[in-house]
Design a protein around this motif. Structure first.
Motif, PDB file in Angstrom:
ATOM      1  N   UNK A 219     -29.804  19.383  40.903  1.00 23.73           N
ATOM      2  CA  UNK A 219     -28.613  18.553  41.057  1.00 23.73           C
ATOM      3  C   UNK A 219     -28.360  17.841  39.736  1.00 23.73           C
ATOM      4  N   UNK A 220     -27.189  18.058  39.191  1.00 22.48           N
ATOM      5  CA  UNK A 220     -26.833  17.490  37.892  1.00 22.48           C
ATOM      6  C   UNK A 220     -25.825  16.358  38.086  1.00 22.48           C
ATOM      7  N   UNK A 221     -26.012  15.304  37.312  1.00 20.86           N
ATOM      8  CA  UNK A 221     -25.116  14.154  37.399  1.00 20.86           C
ATOM      9  C   UNK A 221     -25.000  13.522  36.012  1.00 20.86           C
ATOM     10  N   UNK A 222     -23.972  12.719  35.872  1.00 26.81           N
ATOM     11  CA  UNK A 222     -23.741  12.034  34.602  1.00 26.81           C
ATOM     12  C   UNK A 222     -23.565  10.552  34.862  1.00 26.81           C
ATOM     13  N   UNK A 223     -24.314   9.742  34.121  1.00 20.16           N
ATOM     14  CA  UNK A 223     -24.241   8.290  34.281  1.00 20.16           C
ATOM     15  C   UNK A 223     -24.393   7.645  32.911  1.00 20.16           C
ATOM     16  N   UNK A 224     -23.451   6.763  32.589  1.00 20.89           N
ATOM     17  CA  UNK A 224     -23.442   6.061  31.306  1.00 20.89           C
ATOM     18  C   UNK A 224     -23.469   7.036  30.133  1.00 20.89           C
ATOM     19  N   UNK A 225     -22.799   8.174  30.301  1.00 18.00           N
ATOM     20  CA  UNK A 225     -22.723   9.154  29.221  1.00 18.00           C
ATOM     21  C   UNK A 225     -23.941  10.030  29.069  1.00 18.00           C
ATOM     22  N   UNK A 226     -24.935   9.880  29.939  1.00 14.24           N
ATOM     23  CA  UNK A 226     -26.166  10.678  29.865  1.00 14.24           C
ATOM     24  C   UNK A 226     -26.182  11.647  31.042  1.00 14.24           C
ATOM     25  N   UNK A 227     -26.334  12.919  30.744  1.00 14.20           N
ATOM     26  CA  UNK A 227     -26.373  13.957  31.766  1.00 14.20           C
ATOM     27  C   UNK A 227     -27.820  14.213  32.174  1.00 14.20           C
ATOM     28  N   UNK A 228     -28.068  14.201  33.477  1.00 13.16           N
ATOM     29  CA  UNK A 228     -29.415  14.403  34.007  1.00 13.16           C
ATOM     30  C   UNK A 228     -29.404  15.510  35.059  1.00 13.16           C
ATOM     31  N   UNK A 229     -30.550  16.143  35.189  1.00  9.61           N
ATOM     32  CA  UNK A 229     -30.737  17.145  36.234  1.00  9.61           C
ATOM     33  C   UNK A 229     -32.066  16.874  36.922  1.00  9.61           C
ATOM     34  N   UNK A 230     -32.041  16.883  38.250  1.00  2.08           N
ATOM     35  CA  UNK A 230     -33.250  16.640  39.035  1.00  2.08           C
ATOM     36  C   UNK A 230     -33.403  17.744  40.072  1.00  2.08           C
ATOM     37  N   UNK A 231     -34.606  17.840  40.620  1.00  2.00           N
ATOM     38  CA  UNK A 231     -34.903  18.930  41.547  1.00  2.00           C
ATOM     39  C   UNK A 231     -34.223  18.715  42.886  1.00  2.00           C
ATOM     40  N   UNK A 232     -34.043  19.816  43.600  1.00  2.71           N
ATOM     41  CA  UNK A 232     -33.493  19.795  44.959  1.00  2.71           C
ATOM     42  C   UNK A 232     -34.604  20.216  45.908  1.00  2.71           C
ATOM     43  N   UNK A 233     -34.911  19.371  46.887  1.00  3.10           N
ATOM     44  CA  UNK A 233     -36.029  19.646  47.782  1.00  3.10           C
ATOM     45  C   UNK A 233     -35.821  20.904  48.617  1.00  3.10           C
ATOM     46  N   UNK A 234     -34.579  21.274  48.863  1.00  2.00           N
ATOM     47  CA  UNK A 234     -34.295  22.437  49.707  1.00  2.00           C
ATOM     48  C   UNK A 234     -34.463  23.763  48.974  1.00  2.00           C
ATOM     49  N   UNK A 235     -34.662  23.716  47.672  1.00  2.00           N
ATOM     50  CA  UNK A 235     -34.767  24.940  46.873  1.00  2.00           C
ATOM     51  C   UNK A 235     -36.202  25.162  46.423  1.00  2.00           C
ATOM     52  N   UNK A 236     -36.654  26.411  46.355  1.00  2.00           N
ATOM     53  CA  UNK A 236     -38.029  26.688  45.921  1.00  2.00           C
ATOM     54  C   UNK A 236     -38.198  26.676  44.408  1.00  2.00           C
ATOM     55  N   UNK A 237     -37.110  26.549  43.663  1.00  2.00           N
ATOM     56  CA  UNK A 237     -37.168  26.568  42.203  1.00  2.00           C
ATOM     57  C   UNK A 237     -36.627  25.265  41.633  1.00  2.00           C
ATOM     58  N   UNK A 238     -37.158  24.923  40.459  1.00  2.00           N
ATOM     59  CA  UNK A 238     -36.599  23.833  39.667  1.00  2.00           C
ATOM     60  C   UNK A 238     -36.586  24.247  38.195  1.00  2.00           C
ATOM     61  N   UNK A 239     -37.751  24.299  37.578  1.00  2.00           N
ATOM     62  CA  UNK A 239     -37.879  24.810  36.222  1.00  2.00           C
ATOM     63  C   UNK A 239     -38.673  26.111  36.269  1.00  2.00           C
ATOM     64  N   UNK A 240     -38.175  27.118  35.588  1.00  2.00           N
ATOM     65  CA  UNK A 240     -38.881  28.389  35.604  1.00  2.00           C
ATOM     66  C   UNK A 240     -38.366  29.321  34.524  1.00  2.00           C
ATOM     67  N   UNK A 241     -39.064  30.425  34.364  1.00  2.00           N
ATOM     68  CA  UNK A 241     -38.688  31.415  33.359  1.00  2.00           C
ATOM     69  C   UNK A 241     -37.703  32.451  33.908  1.00  2.00           C
ATOM     70  N   UNK A 242     -37.546  32.527  35.223  1.00  2.00           N
ATOM     71  CA  UNK A 242     -36.657  33.516  35.820  1.00  2.00           C
ATOM     72  C   UNK A 242     -35.205  33.128  35.613  1.00  2.00           C
ATOM     73  N   UNK A 243     -34.377  34.145  35.485  1.00  2.00           N
ATOM     74  CA  UNK A 243     -32.940  33.920  35.405  1.00  2.00           C
ATOM     75  C   UNK A 243     -32.369  33.757  36.811  1.00  2.00           C
ATOM     76  N   UNK A 244     -31.091  33.410  36.891  1.00  2.00           N
ATOM     77  CA  UNK A 244     -30.450  33.240  38.191  1.00  2.00           C
ATOM     78  C   UNK A 244     -30.449  34.545  38.979  1.00  2.00           C
ATOM     79  N   UNK A 245     -30.182  35.667  38.306  1.00  2.00           N
ATOM     80  CA  UNK A 245     -30.174  36.960  38.984  1.00  2.00           C
ATOM     81  C   UNK A 245     -31.564  37.313  39.520  1.00  2.00           C
ATOM     82  N   UNK A 246     -32.605  37.000  38.761  1.00  2.00           N
ATOM     83  CA  UNK A 246     -33.970  37.282  39.225  1.00  2.00           C
ATOM     84  C   UNK A 246     -34.333  36.417  40.427  1.00  2.00           C
ATOM     85  N   UNK A 247     -33.903  35.157  40.429  1.00  2.00           N
ATOM     86  CA  UNK A 247     -34.143  34.293  41.589  1.00  2.00           C
ATOM     87  C   UNK A 247     -33.448  34.840  42.827  1.00  2.00           C
ATOM     88  N   UNK A 248     -32.202  35.274  42.650  1.00  2.00           N
ATOM     89  CA  UNK A 248     -31.443  35.816  43.780  1.00  2.00           C
ATOM     90  C   UNK A 248     -32.123  37.073  44.321  1.00  2.00           C
TER      91      UNK A 248
END
Length: 310
Positions: A219-248
């Motif tokens: 989940x990506x959001x922007x606050x005070x000009x700073x863009x952040x991304x945090x994990x989503x509990x419903x998804x099995x991935x957050x940071x990884x070497x796989x591409x989007x197509x490989x995850x799918x």
């Protein structure tokens, strides 16, 4: 066969059928969760770090996105040479510069049983201690380009595994001094007389190095000009070497396996429980017919006895 002997096998079969039913329900539940995660990742837009700001400004609020970027230290964005080194971790074993370092020491024990009949499945067990160090870091499109566009990776509350790279692993034999052996030798149970002693220690170090290409799904959001991304509990991935197509692809295969497993195990469970129900029904029907026959015989004998008396 006595009634108790007949009930015992039926109870075992019922237990197996119920256990299979729970397994099928678990498979179908995991299938639903995997399918939901698959749909979310499939619908999530794939964007570059430089396009995140415009995407969030156009849509507003928080959005689930897939970002591919290069790991960079947060101090490099600030451009402060004084704060550059404290914001980077340096591996003592390999010299790698990283943002996450995980050091672990695993002690392998050997369990010896005097009686061969008492040997368990595994003769080795381990005890592991892990220390993880992390510093704030960001994702950028490229380390060669000006680092004006970036997204801060928020690891707070994330339970997802990180794409760590093993940079050092060494197996060290334990010293065999009398004091060490005396401290390591223990008896768990008097009946079994299980003796265990350390065989070796495995020293390992994993890092999340600077400059590594990773894919962030969150989940990506922007606050005070700073863009952040945090994990989503419903998804099995957050940071990884796989591409989007490989995850799918992986989630599609996993969902199909879970669905087919749930259906097959469910049918087997229904068949087992149906067999027990049919067997119980036939048994009850047989007993009911036997009681009716005995009742008719008793009525016939009574009528015959009454006619003889007259």
């Amino acid at each position: 066969m006595s009634g108790g002997d007949q009930i015992a096998p039926d109870g075992v079969v019922i237990g197996i059928g119920v256990a299979l039913a729970f397994v099928a329900i678990g498979c179908l539940g995991n299938y639903a969760a995997t399918s939901s995660a698959l749909q979310k990742i499939r619908d999530a837009p794939f964007v570059h770090v430089s396009d995140l700001r415009s995407l969030l400004n156009g849509g507003g609020g928080e959005r689930l996105v897939v970002v591919r970027g290069v790991i960079e230290s947060k101090s490099a964005i600030k451009g402060s040479c004084k704060s550059f080194w404290p914001d980077i971790l340096v591996s003592k074993q390999s010299g790698y510069r990283a943002v996450v370092i995980q050091s672990s020491q695993k002690f392998l024990f050997n369990e010896r049983y005097p009686n061969s009949k008492e040997v368990v499945a595994s003769a080795l067990r381990d005890q592991e201690s892990t220390l993880t160090q992390a510093v704030p870091f960001v994702l950028v499109d490229s380390r060669e380009q000006p680092l004006s566009d970036y997204v801060v990776v928020d690891l707070n509350g994330s339970k997802h595994p990180l794409p760590l790279t093993t940079v050092y692993r060494k197996m060290l034999p334990m010293p065999t001094s009398p004091l060490t052996c005396q401290q390591a030798l223990r008896v768990h149970e008097e009946a079994l007389r299980v003796h265990e002693y350390p065989v070796c220690m495995v020293d390992e170090e994993k890092v999340l190095p600077l400059g590594k290409d990773v894919t962030a799904v969150g989940v990506c959001s922007s606050k005070d000009g700073v863009t952040r991304i945090k994990s989503c509990e419903d998804l099995p991935y957050f940071l990884g070497e796989k591409t989007q197509d490989q995850m799918i692809t992986d989630l599609s295969c996993k969902s199909e396996i879970l669905f087919m497993s749930g259906i097959i195990v469910g049918f087997v469970s229904i068949a087992v429980l149906g067999y027990v129900i049919t067997r119980k029904w036939n048994k009850w029907k047989k007993q009911w017919l036997e009681r009716r026959r005995q009742q008719r015989n008793r009525i016939s004998r009574r009528r015959g006895f009454g006619r003889g008396s007259v």
